[in-house]
Design a protein around this motif. Structure first.
Motif, mmCIF file in Angstrom:
data_model
loop_
_atom_site.group_PDB
_atom_site.id
_atom_site.type_symbol
_atom_site.label_atom_id
_atom_site.label_comp_id
_atom_site.label_asym_id
_atom_site.label_seq_id
_atom_site.Cartn_x
_atom_site.Cartn_y
_atom_site.Cartn_z
ATOM 1 N N SER A 13 1.176 46.538 -15.829
ATOM 2 C CA SER A 13 2.360 46.158 -16.602
ATOM 3 C C SER A 13 3.150 45.060 -15.900
ATOM 4 O O SER A 13 3.528 44.083 -16.522
ATOM 5 C CB SER A 13 3.256 47.369 -16.872
ATOM 6 N N TYR A 59 -8.113 49.196 -23.654
ATOM 7 C CA TYR A 59 -6.794 48.934 -24.220
ATOM 8 C C TYR A 59 -5.814 49.936 -23.637
ATOM 9 O O TYR A 59 -6.048 51.141 -23.685
ATOM 10 C CB TYR A 59 -6.811 49.070 -25.741
ATOM 11 N N PHE A 102 4.143 48.206 -25.892
ATOM 12 C CA PHE A 102 3.357 47.064 -25.433
ATOM 13 C C PHE A 102 1.887 47.438 -25.368
ATOM 14 O O PHE A 102 1.535 48.609 -25.206
ATOM 15 C CB PHE A 102 3.835 46.615 -24.052
ATOM 16 N N ILE A 107 -1.882 46.110 -23.536
ATOM 17 C CA ILE A 107 -2.582 45.271 -22.558
ATOM 18 C C ILE A 107 -4.071 45.435 -22.813
ATOM 19 O O ILE A 107 -4.546 46.551 -23.023
ATOM 20 C CB ILE A 107 -2.237 45.700 -21.115
ATOM 21 N N LYS A 108 -4.829 44.325 -22.780
ATOM 22 C CA LYS A 108 -6.251 44.366 -23.086
ATOM 23 C C LYS A 108 -7.084 43.871 -21.910
ATOM 24 O O LYS A 108 -6.694 42.937 -21.206
ATOM 25 C CB LYS A 108 -6.550 43.489 -24.302
ATOM 26 N N ASP A 121 -5.310 41.131 -19.551
ATOM 27 C CA ASP A 121 -4.432 40.085 -20.073
ATOM 28 C C ASP A 121 -2.987 40.517 -19.857
ATOM 29 O O ASP A 121 -2.714 41.669 -19.520
ATOM 30 C CB ASP A 121 -4.669 39.873 -21.574
ATOM 31 N N ASP A 122 -2.053 39.614 -20.098
ATOM 32 C CA ASP A 122 -0.634 39.953 -20.052
ATOM 33 C C ASP A 122 -0.291 40.909 -21.183
ATOM 34 O O ASP A 122 -0.945 40.923 -22.224
ATOM 35 C CB ASP A 122 0.232 38.696 -20.175
ATOM 36 N N ALA A 123 0.759 41.683 -20.969
ATOM 37 C CA ALA A 123 1.210 42.638 -21.980
ATOM 38 C C ALA A 123 1.740 41.898 -23.206
ATOM 39 O O ALA A 123 2.416 40.873 -23.079
ATOM 40 C CB ALA A 123 2.304 43.534 -21.399
ATOM 41 N N GLU A 124 1.415 42.431 -24.369
ATOM 42 C CA GLU A 124 1.929 41.907 -25.629
ATOM 43 C C GLU A 124 2.821 42.956 -26.262
ATOM 44 O O GLU A 124 2.448 44.127 -26.352
ATOM 45 C CB GLU A 124 0.788 41.619 -26.605
ATOM 46 N N GLN A 125 4.007 42.565 -26.697
ATOM 47 C CA GLN A 125 4.889 43.493 -27.396
ATOM 48 C C GLN A 125 4.360 43.689 -28.806
ATOM 49 O O GLN A 125 4.134 42.728 -29.529
ATOM 50 C CB GLN A 125 6.312 42.943 -27.437
ATOM 51 N N VAL A 126 4.142 44.952 -29.193
ATOM 52 C CA VAL A 126 3.609 45.221 -30.528
ATOM 53 C C VAL A 126 4.640 45.829 -31.462
ATOM 54 O O VAL A 126 4.445 45.812 -32.669
ATOM 55 C CB VAL A 126 2.338 46.119 -30.471
ATOM 56 N N ASN A 185 8.796 46.092 -32.764
ATOM 57 C CA ASN A 185 9.983 45.239 -32.863
ATOM 58 C C ASN A 185 11.135 46.097 -33.347
ATOM 59 O O ASN A 185 11.742 45.821 -34.374
ATOM 60 C CB ASN A 185 9.727 44.060 -33.799
#
Length: 167
Positions: A105, A125, A145, A147-148, A157-162, A164
């Motif tokens: 993270s 994932y 978030f 991460i893959k 990869d960098d964390a992506e916010q899923v 909102n």
């Protein structure tokens, strides 16, 4: 758990050989750590428990998954770096050894909770919540978030916010 402390919060994953893989939180070492054990005989016996988390901080909320190549992926929340972060370790040898845990993270002010892991072929994932779970009247910055990893958990990869969510 065969623990002199308290073993709790277990998670389980079955691999393609029908082996039962279990992780849990354990307090025997003095701080909460993540432990692992495996049964290859339908649960009649289990391997000697081994510690997966290696940091000095509290390790909690473990999750486990196996993939089609029987690699074992474990993720947990760990406070060893001063804030709660999502850590990951994997085994490619049926749980005999695990990789050195990595912080997946890396949030500067992490407050990671509820990490979970799923696998599909060579993909790993990791999803988690960043933000306070309990005790706050107002939900501050609580988001989900993902991460893959596309190389079986070697790198992420960098964390992506899923999510909102409105605060």
């Amino acid at each position: 758990s065969r623990s002199a402390g308290t073993g709790f919060d277990p998670e389980i994953a079955i691999d393609s050989t029908d082996a039962i893989n279990v992780v849990w939180q354990d307090t025997a070492p003095g701080a909460s750590v993540i432990m692992f054990s495996r049964s290859i005989d339908g649960g009649a016996s289990f391997s000697e428990p081994k510690r997966i988390s290696t940091g000095n901080g509290s390790a909690t909320e473990a999750a486990i998954a196996t993939d089609s190549s029987d690699r074992i992926s474990v993720v947990w929340a760990d406070e060893s770096e001063g804030t709660s972060q999502a850590f990951y370790a994997r085994s490619t040898d049926a749980g005999s050894t695990f990789s050195e845990p990595i912080n997946v993270s890396s949030f500067s002010e992490g407050d990671i909770h509820k990490p979970t892991v799923v696998t599909f072929q060579n993909n790993v994932y990791v999803a988690f919540q960043n933000g306070d779970l309990f005790g706050a009247d107002v939900i501050d910055n609580r988001q989900v978030f993902l991460i893959k990893s596309f190389d079986a958990g070697v790198s992420f990869d960098d964390a992506e916010q899923v999510s909102n969510a409105n605060n």
